[in-house]
Enzyme design. Structure first.
Site, PDB file in Angstrom:
ATOM      1  N   GLY A 120      14.277   3.276  -1.620  1.00 30.26           N
ATOM      2  CA  GLY A 120      13.220   4.264  -1.455  1.00 30.26           C
ATOM      3  C   GLY A 120      13.345   4.910  -0.086  1.00 30.26           C
ATOM      4  O   GLY A 120      14.397   4.822   0.562  1.00 30.26           O
ATOM      5  N   ARG A 127     -11.219   7.026   0.222  1.00 30.50           N
ATOM      6  CA  ARG A 127     -10.756   6.518  -1.071  1.00 30.50           C
ATOM      7  C   ARG A 127     -11.511   5.284  -1.547  1.00 30.50           C
ATOM      8  O   ARG A 127     -11.882   5.189  -2.712  1.00 30.50           O
ATOM      9  CB  ARG A 127      -9.273   6.142  -0.974  1.00 30.50           C
ATOM     10  CG  ARG A 127      -8.377   7.337  -0.839  1.00 30.50           C
ATOM     11  CD  ARG A 127      -6.926   6.916  -0.674  1.00 30.50           C
ATOM     12  NE  ARG A 127      -6.086   8.109  -0.673  1.00 30.50           N
ATOM     13  CZ  ARG A 127      -4.774   8.091  -0.561  1.00 30.50           C
ATOM     14  NH1 ARG A 127      -4.128   6.945  -0.431  1.00 30.50           N
ATOM     15  NH2 ARG A 127      -4.085   9.198  -0.578  1.00 30.50           N
ATOM     16  N   HIS A 138      -2.857   1.465  -6.200  1.00 28.00           N
ATOM     17  CA  HIS A 138      -1.925   2.500  -5.798  1.00 28.00           C
ATOM     18  C   HIS A 138      -0.940   2.032  -4.736  1.00 28.00           C
ATOM     19  O   HIS A 138       0.220   2.418  -4.725  1.00 28.00           O
ATOM     20  CB  HIS A 138      -2.758   3.672  -5.269  1.00 28.00           C
ATOM     21  CG  HIS A 138      -1.962   4.819  -4.775  1.00 28.00           C
ATOM     22  ND1 HIS A 138      -0.991   5.402  -5.539  1.00 28.00           N
ATOM     23  CD2 HIS A 138      -1.988   5.491  -3.607  1.00 28.00           C
ATOM     24  CE1 HIS A 138      -0.452   6.401  -4.842  1.00 28.00           C
ATOM     25  NE2 HIS A 138      -1.020   6.456  -3.681  1.00 28.00           N
TER      26      HIS A 138
END
Ligand code: SF4
Ligand code: FES
Lengths: 659, 244
Positions: free
Chosen positions: A55, A344, A419
């Site tokens: 990544g 959030r 998430h």
């Protein structure tokens, strides 16, 4: 035997970061770069580094270390490095460029990140992150990353995630993809140059430790099933987060904790495992068959209004038939100042509260409807269809593709989903774990985001670690070389291989009744119910019991068909789920021991009168770094907690308030 | 929904393959196509049969890992990735044939999985801008006209899935290649290597056994990211210029 606390864990010696230099915070990184030993170019060729994961953190590290002249071996489980899940990040990447002259600075980005992390991160690391952020943008632009630009041809910025300056660089809603392609291309250039060797469809299953230091990995070739040993002078884990412990998350199907967990089992401390981030705007679960959750960019909250029906009996109605006075715009009601733009964790928790009250909308899955409306009707009356499509068209289309409903016509339904995981392997200022020679970068470490990560900061951290930090710290370690070569038949190597093969054999021979996925789903339910958005003492204790018996059943009753010598996706999944079954228990123990609320960790027992997270800085201003003490394929020994006290020299601790 | 699936099963690259018929029931139209296959696989495992191997990772249309020929169409009947295709695009009673990408350059691994590493090697041949970490200039010293930046971005959205190759009767990789040539060629940073890049990448493309382009346009029609056919024109123009 150390004294057991709660019959679950014991307390060990405190730990500290010993690597950050002294002096003023804005000089530390310069000092470290100067003081860290150099490796001369001729010697670099003789040194080798394994990097697990491709990544943003892994690919950027591989490219940079390859350019420097080291021998890099790069591993990923996907069929190409370009597919790593950084690719799915939508929003953007922060950098303190202050191109808009709106008062941004390195210090402000540092401050915002520490505050956003609810004062549970290490100042020195976060300052460095803010400091190198600007270099990232320069590097990516030079590589040809097509960031959004204005009509003057210069880079465009937006403000993101509730901060008051516009410091987020973006490439439409596909920033992660473009940054990853940039890092991937830089890495492929090194493959062509011969400095990087890439191993795709390879999964790391064990670390090899010789004489107390990391010297290699055991990996499985996922096509042939061959168990391979790879040795090197240092090992870097860039293997991402562990959100898939919840089964449903916005992570990719293959994201897993195995690389980190195997390192943890071999002695690397695991920092703050309970810190998970739940993202408020995801597409709700539609049915039991659901395999993953899809995020809808947070930017939607800029123009959408969130509501649920006031009356339960309205929940099944077509939302368009519910009159204005029967709608509860609960975020605007509870938080008049911030409204739909609250952070959030608050937005997520309130959505859960509404659904727990029985006012959720959408299909019923289990006992509840789990969804709230995100309504664009007002925005559509304010803006032209064209304007709104320019902003959100691709998101609307994506939503319609998945749900079959057009948000321009029917209000969107959203619900929170797991998430990101702020916890991860404990690392010092040099990003080295507690095993010498073993480093962790990107989401796989715990380092920069404290108890809550700000929007557009994960891409920043991954690239900071890979392009700029790790290459400048790992050289201090590698300068201690040359290292004795490790023979393939060294006992430590043999032992690591034997543990991998016996584990695979064990998985294939149980031959029970239940599929791997059914265990994974059940674990996910437990974690989501008791270690998700809201955690309680009783719930976490129950979860620990449930996980223990599920793990026991797993090793007795899992069914993995096929053989070890071929491509076998059930076997791959089984190994990952086995590790999640151990991690889940540690997450619950960590969540149970931290009786305060902070950031993404909300303990129902610790809240203000208004229902906000209430920190306890007296007791909990520390990093919880957990040591593994034993147990395999069954009960685990109680872990040992090592505390790293967080000392705030520059930033004053404040309780968050969004009222 | 009740469906009849005909799925290509092949134990390995050298094994014989065949289409095997599987009836499935209770399929909801809100399922994604891959979730429908998950349901089938759970059933197969329950019966003691090995599940169907297929690739997927992000399941949100961005990583490019998923790849299926569905009733002869790459990624199925809609312009999207297989993972974003939903069962509402099908009807009760449908017979659905599911096969792997078929191309010389993408050898079969198992069942529906193929090896697309040829794409990585095409990128290795020159699909980058040579700039070492640390050697970059201040970002806003590089200005890019907006229309060029936008075109570069549009080309850069290619996810490397290989549907273009699978859809092309010649199994050409020109759309994929043209997308990269256009992305880097539109940017000022990409000019220094523009000529050498196109030559090296095209040579590698040919060496990987991708076929030639006859401008049939099947690739662009199948591309889930809407990469336009004109990137191939760009590729040809750049190549002609480089050869001069
Ligand atoms: S050009 Fe389109 S079809 Fe071809 S690899 Fe890229 S995204 Fe896939
Ligand atoms: S699985 Fe990632 S694009 Fe389909």
């Amino acid at each position: 035997m150390p004294e057991l606390i709660d019959n679950l864990y014991s307390l060990g010696e405190p730990i500290q970061d010993t690597k950050a230099p002294g002096g003023p915070i804005d000089q530390k990184w310069t000092t470290a770069k100067f003081e860290n030993k150099l490796v001369n170019p001729a010697n670099r060729r003789k040194l080798s580094i394994i990097i697990v994961g491709t990544g943003l953190a892994g690919a950027s590290a591989a490219a940079t270390l390859g350019e420097a002249g080291y021998h890099v071996k790069s591993f990923c489980y996907q069929d190409s490095p370009r597919r790593a899940h950084s690719i799915a990040a939508q929003g953007g990447i922060n950098a303190a460029k202050n191109y808009n002259d709106d008062g941004d600075s390195t210090y402000r980005l540092f401050y915002d990140t520490v505050k956003g992390g609810d004062y549970r991160s290490r100042e020195d690391n976060v300052y460095r992150l803010a400091e190198v952020s600007t270099n990232i943008i320069d590097q990516c632009v030079a590589q040809g990353v097509p960031f959004a630009r204005d009509y003057g041809g210069l880079l465009d910025n937006r403000s993101f995630g509730g901060v008051q300056v516009a410091r987020t660089f973006y490439a439409a809603g596909q920033t992660g993809q473009q940054l990853l392609i940039g890092a991937y291309q830089a890495m492929e250039r090194q493959v062509a140059a011969g400095t990087v060797t890439q191993f795709t469809r390879h999964e790391m299953l064990e670390v090899i430790i010789v004489g107390g230091v990391a010297r290699g990995i055991v990996a499985r070739d996922m096509v042939t099933g061959e168990i391979e040993t790879h040795t090197a002078d240092a090992v870097v884990l860039a293997s991402g987060g562990y959100g898939n412990v919840f089964y449903l998350s916005t992570n990719a199907m293959g994201c897993n904790v195995t690389a980190s967990w195997r390192a943890h089992r071999k002695g690397a401390l695991f920092g703050n495992p309970c810190y998970t981030q739940i993202h408020p705007t995801c597409i709700p679960v539609a049915g039991d068959y659901q395999s993953k959750l899809t995020l809808m960019s947070e930017s939607l909250r800029n123009d959408g209004r969130i509501w649920v029906p006031k009356k339960r009996e309205d929940c099944e109605k077509d939302p368009r038939d519910i009159p204005e006075e029967d709608r509860d715009y609960y975020l605007e009601r509870i938080y008049p100042a911030f409204g739909n733009l609250v952070p959030r964790d608050i937005a997520s928790r309130q959505a859960k509260n509404m659904c727990d009250e029985g006012r959720g909308v959408g299909p019923q899955v289990g006992d509840f409807r789990r969804g709230v409306y995100l309504d664009f009707a007002d925005a559509l009356s304010r803006m032209s269809r064209h304007e709104i499509d320019a902003k959100y068209g691709n998101l609307f289309d994506m939503y319609e593709r998945i749900t079959g409903e057009d948000p321009r016509v029917v209000p969107m339904r959203i619900y929170p989903a797991v998430h990101y995981t702020m916890g991860g392997l404990w690392v010092d200022y040099d990003l080295q774990t507690t095993i010498p020679g073993l480093y962790a970068v990107g989401e796989s470490n715990f380092s920069d985001h404290g108890a809550n990560r700000l929007g557009a900061s994960s891409l920043m951290q991954c690239l900071a670690d890979g392009y700029f930090v790790l290459p400048n710290t790992i050289r201090n370690y590698l300068a201690g070389g040359p290292f004795e070569p490790v023979a393939d038949d060294a006992p430590e190597v043999q032992e690591a291989v034997a543990s991998v093969t016996s584990r695979i054999d064990a998985l294939l021979t149980v031959n029970g009744e239940r599929t791997v996925d059914s265990f994974h789903k059940e674990l996910g339910h437990i974690m989501w119910e008791y270690c998700g958005m809201e955690r309680t003492d009783a719930g976490l204790r129950k979860a620990i019991d449930l996980i223990r018996s599920l793990r026991e059943e797993f090793w007795r009753n899992v069914r993995v068909l096929g053989s070890a010598e071929t491509l076998n996706q059930s076997l791959e999944k089984a190994g990952r789920v086995a590790d999640f079954l151990e991690l889940g228990e540690l997450m619950c123990i960590d969540a149970l021991h931290r009786t305060e609320s902070c950031g993404g960790h909300f303990r129902a027992e610790s809240q203000t009168e208004d229902g906000e997270a209430l920190r306890d800085d007296e007791k909990f201003a520390y990093v919880a770094a957990w040591e593994f003490t034993g147990g395999d394929r069954g009960p685990l020994e109680p872990p040992v907690l090592h505390k790293e006290d967080l000392v705030y020299k520059f930033i004053e601790l404040k309780q968050r308030s969004y009222k | 929904m009740k469906l009849t699936l005909k799925i290509w099963r092949q134990a390995g690259p050298d094994a014989a393959g065949q289409l095997v018929t599987y009836p499935v029931e209770g399929i909801s139209e809100d399922m994604s196509f891959l979730e429908m296959l998950d349901v089938l696989n759970e059933e197969l495992i329950g019966k003691g049969e090995e599940p169907v191997a297929f690739d997927s990772d992000c399941r949100e249309g961005i990583c490019g890992m998923c790849s299926l020929m569905i009733n002869g169409q790459a990624h199925g009947p809609e312009v999207t990735t297989t993972c974003q295709l939903h069962m509402r695009s099908f009807s009760d009673g449908d017979v659905i044939t599911i096969e792997p990408w078929r191309a010389e350059a993408f050898p079969l691994v198992r069942d529906l999985i193929v090896d697309r590493s040829a794409f990585d090697r095409v990128i290795q041949a020159g699909g980058y801008i040579s700039v070492n970490t640390g050697a970059a200039v201040e970002a806003n010293n590089i200005q890019v006209q907006k229309h060029k930046a936008d075109r570069a971005f549009d080309a850069a959205t290619c996810i490397g899935c290989g549907a273009c190759v699978a859809a092309c009767p010649n199994a050409s990789g020109m759309l994929f290649l043209g997308a990269k040539i256009t992305h880097l060629g539109e940017l000022p940073q990409g000019q220094a290597e523009r000529d050498s890049r196109v030559v090296k990448m095209l040579n590698q493309h040919d060496a990987e056994d991708f076929g030639g382009c006859q401008n049939l346009g099947e690739c662009a029609a199948a591309c889930p990211k809407g990469i336009p056919l004109d990137v191939i024109n760009q590729l040809n123009r750049d190549f002609m210029k480089a050869k001069r």
